[in-house]
Design a protein around this motif. Structure first.
Motif, PDB file in Angstrom:
ATOM      1  N   HIS A 153     -27.255 -30.764  -5.501  1.00  0.00           N
ATOM      2  CA  HIS A 153     -26.002 -30.489  -4.613  1.00  0.00           C
ATOM      3  C   HIS A 153     -25.180 -31.581  -3.813  1.00  0.00           C
ATOM      4  O   HIS A 153     -24.262 -31.272  -3.406  1.00  0.00           O
ATOM      5  N   ASN A 209     -19.945 -29.713  -8.278  1.00  0.00           N
ATOM      6  CA  ASN A 209     -18.530 -28.901  -8.571  1.00  0.00           C
ATOM      7  C   ASN A 209     -18.757 -27.880  -9.272  1.00  0.00           C
ATOM      8  O   ASN A 209     -18.169 -26.823  -9.326  1.00  0.00           O
ATOM      9  N   ASN A 269     -20.409 -25.072  -7.324  1.00  0.00           N
ATOM     10  CA  ASN A 269     -19.269 -24.281  -6.602  1.00  0.00           C
ATOM     11  C   ASN A 269     -18.347 -23.481  -7.284  1.00  0.00           C
ATOM     12  O   ASN A 269     -18.156 -22.384  -7.043  1.00  0.00           O
ATOM     13  N   SER A 270     -18.156 -23.847  -8.562  1.00  0.00           N
ATOM     14  CA  SER A 270     -17.209 -23.205  -9.375  1.00  0.00           C
ATOM     15  C   SER A 270     -17.874 -21.722  -9.911  1.00  0.00           C
ATOM     16  O   SER A 270     -17.099 -20.778  -9.646  1.00  0.00           O
ATOM     17  N   GLN A 301     -18.188 -19.293  -7.193  1.00  0.00           N
ATOM     18  CA  GLN A 301     -16.889 -18.402  -6.733  1.00  0.00           C
ATOM     19  C   GLN A 301     -16.460 -17.437  -7.770  1.00  0.00           C
ATOM     20  O   GLN A 301     -15.884 -16.384  -7.548  1.00  0.00           O
TER      21      GLN A 301
END
Length: 308
Positions: A121, A128, A131-132, A135
Motif C-alpha cells: 500500500h 496505484n 487504487n485503480s 475505483q
C-alpha cells in the motif's frame, strides 16, 4: 517530527532505520531494543542514541516506529500511545484480537494517529494498481498467493526469526494477501483455513460482504525456484493482476512515514490504520483456530507411533 525506533533486527536495520534517517521531515531521536548491545550498535550505524529505557524514549518523541514481533509490538504500542506518541507499526499488528483491540483503544483514547506498514500500500506501482481497481469496483472473485522460500532453502535473513518459525506464513505474509483482497472485495464475513501439507503452507477461502469470494495460498516452505507473489481480481470489468512491486522496502517505508505525518496534520485516519490491521488480526486468528496443532499433526501422521 521526532521519532524513536523500536527494534534492532534485520527489518529495522535494513528498512525502518535507513528510511527514518533519510526522511527530510524526521529527526531520529534514538533507538531501543531488547538487547542493549544490539541497540548500541544500531544507534552507532544510524548516527543516533541508544536508550536503555523504552519509556524514556517515548518521552523524548512525537512518534515511534516499531519493528518488533507482533506480540512484543502490541503492548509497547499501547504504552507509546498512552505516552502521546503517534504510531508507525508493522504487520501483523498482533496475533490475538484482544491485543490488537488494546492498541486501537489506546490510540483512540490518546488521540494519536496510526499507520501500519502493509508494504504494497506504500509502494507506488502496487498502490496505484489497488487504487485503480478499487475505483472500478464490482469485483466478484479474488486470489492472492504468497509463496516464499524462507524455510524452503532460500538465503533469507528472516529464516532464524523465532516468531516466524512459530507462526509461519499465515501470520507473516497472510496480512499482505488480505490487505490486497479486503479493500477490493469488501469485509470478509467468513474464512476457512486448511493446512497445505507442506511445511507451513496454508490455504484460505473467504466470503465477502459484497457477495464475492477469494482464496489465498500462503507458504514459507516452497523451494526458491517455486517462490513468487500472485494476486488478481475478476468481475464485470474483466481480470486484473497485481503488478510486481518495483520500489525497495525502505522507499515504501518513507511513503508510510509521509502517510503518518499526513494523518497527524489532517486528523483523517489512513486506510491502513490500526483498526484495519485489527480486522486482519481477527481473520488470521480465526483461521489459525481451524488449523491442527503441531501435536495433532504428529498424531495424524502416518509415521506416528501406533499409526496403522
Amino acid at each position: 517530527m521526532r521519532f524513536g525506533l523500536l527494534g534492532t533486527g534485520p527489518w529495522a536495520d535494513r528498512t525502518h532505520g535507513p528510511a527514518l534517517v533519510a526522511h527530510p521531515d524526521v529527526e531520529l531521536v534514538g533507538v531501543w531494543g531488547r538487547r542493549a548491545e544490539a541497540a548500541s550498535a544500531q544507534a552507532e550505524r544510524l548516527g543516533t542514541e541508544a536508550y536503555s529505557g523504552v519509556d524514556a524514549l517515548f518521552a523524548a518523541c512525537d512518534a515511534v516506529a516499531i519493528a518488533l514481533p507482533p506480540d512484543v509490538q502490541a503492548p509497547l504500542a499501547v504504552r507509546a500511545a498512552e505516552a502521546g506518541c503517534h504510531l508507525l507499526l508493522d504487520k501483523p499488528l498482533a496475533t490475538t484480537p484482544e491485543a490488537a483491540r488494546a492498541v486501537t483503544h489506546a490510540a483512540d483514547r490518546a488521540g494519536v494517529a496510526t499507520v501500519v506498514f502493509f508494504t504494497l500500500h506504500f509502494s507506488g506501482t502496487t498502490a496505484n494498481w489497488m487504487n485503480s481497481q478499487a475505483q472500478k469496483g464490482g469485483w466478484r472473485l479474488g486470489r492472492a498467493d504468497w509463496l516464499s522460500p524462507v524455510f524452503g532453502g532460500g538465503d533469507s535473513p528472516y529464516t532464524a526469526s523465532p516468531w516466524r518459525r512459530e507462526k509461519g506464513a499465515l501470520w507473516d505474509v497472510g496480512p499482505h494477501a488480505l490487505s490486497v483482497l479486503l479493500p477490493l472485495l469488501g469485509t470478509a464475513t467468513e474464512i476457512t483455513a486448511v493446512p497445505g501439507g507442506s511445511g507451513d503452507t496454508v490455504h484460505l477461502v473467504l466470503r465477502h460482504e459484497s457477495g464475492g469470494s477469494s482464496t489465498c495460498v500462503l507458504s514459507h516452505s516452497v523451494p526458491p525456484a517455486a517462490a513468487g507473489v500472485t494476486a488478481e481480481v475478476r468481475g464485470p470489468a474483466g481480470a486484473a493482476q497485481l503488478p510486481d512491486r518495483e520500489e525497495p522496502p525502505e522507499e515504501a517505508f518513507g511513503v508510510a512515514i509521509d502517510a503518518l505525518l499526513a494523518a497527524v496534520r489532517s486528523g483523517v485516519p489512513h486506510p491502513c490504520d490500526a483498526h484495519f490491521a485489527a480486522t486482519v488480526t481477527d481473520l488470521l486468528h480465526e483461521a489459525e483456530a481451524q488449523l491442527p496443532t503441531e501435536d495433532q499433526q504428529i498424531q495424524e501422521s502416518p509415521e506416528a507411533p501406533g499409526s496403522p
